[in-house]
Design a protein around this motif. Structure first.
Motif, PDB file in Angstrom:
ATOM      1  N   GLY A 278       0.820  -1.216   0.000  1.00 28.95           N
ATOM      2  CA  GLY A 278       0.000   0.000   0.000  1.00 28.95           C
ATOM      3  C   GLY A 278       0.848   1.257   0.000  1.00 28.95           C
ATOM      4  O   GLY A 278       0.519   2.236  -0.673  1.00 28.95           O
ATOM      5  N   TRP A 279       1.962   1.227   0.754  1.00 29.13           N
ATOM      6  CA  TRP A 279       2.861   2.386   0.758  1.00 29.13           C
ATOM      7  C   TRP A 279       3.413   2.640  -0.641  1.00 29.13           C
ATOM      8  O   TRP A 279       3.458   3.773  -1.114  1.00 29.13           O
ATOM      9  N   GLU A 280       3.882   1.559  -1.276  1.00 26.64           N
ATOM     10  CA  GLU A 280       4.438   1.704  -2.621  1.00 26.64           C
ATOM     11  C   GLU A 280       3.361   2.152  -3.606  1.00 26.64           C
ATOM     12  O   GLU A 280       3.590   2.991  -4.473  1.00 26.64           O
ATOM     13  N   LEU A 281       2.156   1.590  -3.428  1.00 29.03           N
ATOM     14  CA  LEU A 281       1.083   1.869  -4.375  1.00 29.03           C
ATOM     15  C   LEU A 281       0.669   3.336  -4.356  1.00 29.03           C
ATOM     16  O   LEU A 281       0.244   3.881  -5.378  1.00 29.03           O
ATOM     17  N   MET A 282       0.804   4.001  -3.195  1.00 29.63           N
ATOM     18  CA  MET A 282       0.448   5.401  -3.120  1.00 29.63           C
ATOM     19  C   MET A 282       1.306   6.250  -4.057  1.00 29.63           C
ATOM     20  O   MET A 282       0.841   7.247  -4.611  1.00 29.63           O
ATOM     21  N   VAL A 283       2.570   5.840  -4.232  1.00 30.05           N
ATOM     22  CA  VAL A 283       3.457   6.554  -5.160  1.00 30.05           C
ATOM     23  C   VAL A 283       2.897   6.456  -6.576  1.00 30.05           C
ATOM     24  O   VAL A 283       2.792   7.455  -7.307  1.00 30.05           O
ATOM     25  N   PHE A 284       2.485   5.243  -6.948  1.00 31.56           N
ATOM     26  CA  PHE A 284       2.029   5.027  -8.322  1.00 31.56           C
ATOM     27  C   PHE A 284       0.587   5.483  -8.529  1.00 31.56           C
ATOM     28  O   PHE A 284       0.175   5.707  -9.672  1.00 31.56           O
ATOM     29  N   PHE A 285      -0.184   5.618  -7.455  1.00 33.98           N
ATOM     30  CA  PHE A 285      -1.488   6.253  -7.593  1.00 33.98           C
ATOM     31  C   PHE A 285      -1.329   7.724  -7.963  1.00 33.98           C
ATOM     32  O   PHE A 285      -2.197   8.314  -8.601  1.00 33.98           O
ATOM     33  N   GLY A 286      -0.205   8.325  -7.524  1.00 36.99           N
ATOM     34  CA  GLY A 286       0.100   9.682  -7.970  1.00 36.99           C
ATOM     35  C   GLY A 286       0.292   9.723  -9.479  1.00 36.99           C
ATOM     36  O   GLY A 286      -0.229  10.617 -10.166  1.00 36.99           O
ATOM     37  N   PHE A 287       1.028   8.727 -10.007  1.00 36.43           N
ATOM     38  CA  PHE A 287       1.181   8.611 -11.453  1.00 36.43           C
ATOM     39  C   PHE A 287      -0.174   8.343 -12.113  1.00 36.43           C
ATOM     40  O   PHE A 287      -0.469   8.861 -13.197  1.00 36.43           O
TER      41      PHE A 287
ATOM     42  N   VAL B 112      -5.434  12.626 -15.639  1.00 33.60           N
ATOM     43  CA  VAL B 112      -5.709  14.044 -15.921  1.00 33.60           C
ATOM     44  C   VAL B 112      -5.099  14.449 -17.258  1.00 33.60           C
ATOM     45  O   VAL B 112      -5.752  15.087 -18.095  1.00 33.60           O
ATOM     46  N   ARG B 113      -3.834  14.052 -17.480  1.00 36.09           N
ATOM     47  CA  ARG B 113      -3.136  14.475 -18.700  1.00 36.09           C
ATOM     48  C   ARG B 113      -3.781  13.895 -19.956  1.00 36.09           C
ATOM     49  O   ARG B 113      -3.971  14.615 -20.958  1.00 36.09           O
ATOM     50  N   ILE B 114      -4.116  12.601 -19.913  1.00 36.12           N
ATOM     51  CA  ILE B 114      -4.738  11.972 -21.081  1.00 36.12           C
ATOM     52  C   ILE B 114      -6.065  12.647 -21.405  1.00 36.12           C
ATOM     53  O   ILE B 114      -6.351  12.982 -22.563  1.00 36.12           O
ATOM     54  N   SER B 115      -6.895  12.845 -20.381  1.00 38.92           N
ATOM     55  CA  SER B 115      -8.198  13.481 -20.620  1.00 38.92           C
ATOM     56  C   SER B 115      -8.043  14.911 -21.125  1.00 38.92           C
ATOM     57  O   SER B 115      -8.767  15.345 -22.027  1.00 38.92           O
TER      58      SER B 115
ATOM     59  N   SER C  83       3.909  -1.322 -10.489  1.00 43.11           N
ATOM     60  CA  SER C  83       4.425  -0.007 -10.838  1.00 43.11           C
ATOM     61  C   SER C  83       3.863   0.446 -12.182  1.00 43.11           C
ATOM     62  O   SER C  83       3.734   1.638 -12.442  1.00 43.11           O
ATOM     63  N   VAL C  84       3.503  -0.521 -13.028  1.00 44.75           N
ATOM     64  CA  VAL C  84       2.976  -0.221 -14.356  1.00 44.75           C
ATOM     65  C   VAL C  84       1.450  -0.266 -14.368  1.00 44.75           C
ATOM     66  O   VAL C  84       0.794   0.561 -14.999  1.00 44.75           O
ATOM     67  N   GLN C  85       0.890  -1.241 -13.639  1.00 45.55           N
ATOM     68  CA  GLN C  85      -0.550  -1.481 -13.693  1.00 45.55           C
ATOM     69  C   GLN C  85      -1.396  -0.260 -13.308  1.00 45.55           C
ATOM     70  O   GLN C  85      -2.357   0.071 -14.011  1.00 45.55           O
ATOM     71  N   PRO C  86      -1.088   0.479 -12.210  1.00 44.05           N
ATOM     72  CA  PRO C  86      -1.894   1.669 -11.905  1.00 44.05           C
ATOM     73  C   PRO C  86      -1.817   2.750 -12.985  1.00 44.05           C
ATOM     74  O   PRO C  86      -2.786   3.467 -13.217  1.00 44.05           O
ATOM     75  N   VAL C  87      -0.656   2.839 -13.634  1.00 43.78           N
ATOM     76  CA  VAL C  87      -0.506   3.812 -14.717  1.00 43.78           C
ATOM     77  C   VAL C  87      -1.439   3.455 -15.876  1.00 43.78           C
ATOM     78  O   VAL C  87      -2.127   4.317 -16.433  1.00 43.78           O
TER      79      VAL C  87
END
Length: 394
Positions: A213-222, A228-231, A300-304
């Motif tokens: 969960g700690w690591e995932l929070m970093v990639f949720f930022g991504f 936002v950028r794609i939309s 690291s890739v999947q949330p992106v």
């Protein structure tokens, strides 16, 4: 149910239709408040529900008490999520950070005051959380209402109550996509509880999930950034910029994922020590190091990729992919490895990893073959479809 707002607000901002952001936020408030009312019985009857599931009596009673006390937080969360997406679409993240910091500071102080000083226990903890959440909601809304989002917020309008059906359908697709993904990990813990030496197994998995969960929070930022950028880029009719953004964020996330992957393998015999003093649990955590490291790398890739899907409006497609990869492939393989081949928690986690890997490969393939010029053309018609016939009336 609120993640649909990401796509709509972000595309409207990219298309310079700022007035629709406020309309979408108000529609989302209506839908999420209705969702909170649907969830309310679970909060009201948590104790009998947990008893029905054969949970420990003391845990059932305490959880029921906490659930009743946390009802205000449920509705605060329903209001807060649309506000966050409204501000995020306009890149107003600094004010979100400032208000969040103020809410956190108040939460820490109130927790000490109510739990330690006044000895209010669980009720004090719930009160502290409720107050902190409402500080978050009211602080962010005050910023909006004071006119710091010109064009995007023009006040409450009746037009926001129109076309709720189309908006709700997109919201349901987003909800199914997200729930299928997060519930997958909850099912893993339930199944691990049925294995041999379940106490150590559940402890090891829970500790790994905490780190995960700690690591995932970093990639949720991504995830939020690429959504936002794609939309924005699709709404503005810039498909090449959207493709370039995807490439940049995926490369960045892979590099970070490799760092976490190597860190776990290097520290495999010690990374569980801060969480447990049981040698059995620490040994079980060390035994999970390899599959856990690969989980961190894949996630690291999947949330992106999920963020790309939300930004492009593929919620229903990803929901079907999640259902197949996680529940048709991942859980059955994991349970068979754990029970039939006696691999225990490692087998269960390996099955889960296979589902994540398959999902990641499918999303990569979809992203590569997507005609982004076509997606950009589609974005404008979707804004009109879900925007409906809104007139600026108060």
């Amino acid at each position: 149910m609120g993640s649909a707002l990401e796509k709509l607000c972000d595309q409207s901002f990219g298309a310079k239709r700022l007035h629709m952001l406020g309309v979408y936020m108000q529609r989302s408030w209506v839908i999420l408040t209705a969702t909170c009312l649907c969830l309310l019985p679970i909060y009201l009857f948590a104790t009998p529900l947990l008893r029905f599931l054969n949970q420990d009596e003391m845990i059932s009673e305490l959880a029921g008490t906490l659930s009743l006390c946390m009802i205000p937080q449920l509705f605060a969360d329903g209001l807060n999520f649309p506000i966050q997406k409204f501000l995020q679409a306009q890149s107003k993240v600094m004010i979100m950070a400032v208000v969040s910091a103020a809410a956190l500071a108040s939460h820490i102080f109130l927790s000490w005051l109510l739990i330690v000083h006044f000895q209010l226990g669980l009720v004090g903890a719930a009160a502290s959380l409720n107050i902190a959440w409402w500080i978050l909601v009211l602080g962010q809304f005050a910023y909006i209402a004071m006119g710091y989002c010109p064009g995007a917020w023009t006040g409450f309008i009746w037009g926001a109550l129109r076309d709720l059906g189309a908006f709700a359908r997109l919201s349901i697709g987003s909800a199914i996509m997200m729930c299928l993904e997060f519930w997958f990990y909850m099912f893993l813990i339930l199944l691990v509880g049925k294995l041999k030496n379940a106490v150590a197994a559940v402890a090891a998995v829970s500790i790994c999930f905490n780190l995960f969960g700690w690591e995932l929070m970093v990639f949720f930022g991504f995830n939020a950034a690429i959504s936002v950028r794609i939309s924005n880029e699709l709404g503005a009719g810039r498909p090449k910029a959207a493709k370039f953004s995807i490439l940049g964020v995926i490369m960045s996330s892979i590099l970070l994922g490799l760092f976490f992957f190597a860190l776990v393998l290097v520290l495999k015999n010690v990374y569980g020590l801060p969480f447990a003093n049981s040698p059995t649990v620490v040994h079980a955590i060390a035994g999970l190091a390899t599959v856990f490291a690969f989980t961190l790398l894949l996630n690291s890739v999947q949330p992106v990729l999920t963020g790309v899907a939300v930004g492009a409006g593929w919620q229903w497609l990803v929901a079907y992919i999640n259902l197949g990869c996680y529940y048709v492939v991942g859980i059955p393989i994991g349970y068979r490895l754990a029970s039939k081949f006696d691999l225990g928690v490692k087998g269960m986690w390996t099955g889960m990893l296979s589902g994540v890997a398959l999902q990641t490969l499918i999303l990569i393939g979809i992203t590569l073959v997507t005609d982004w010029n076509k997606e950009a053309k589609k974005a404008d018609s979707q804004i009109k479809k879900w925007g409906g016939s809104v007139i600026d009336e108060r």
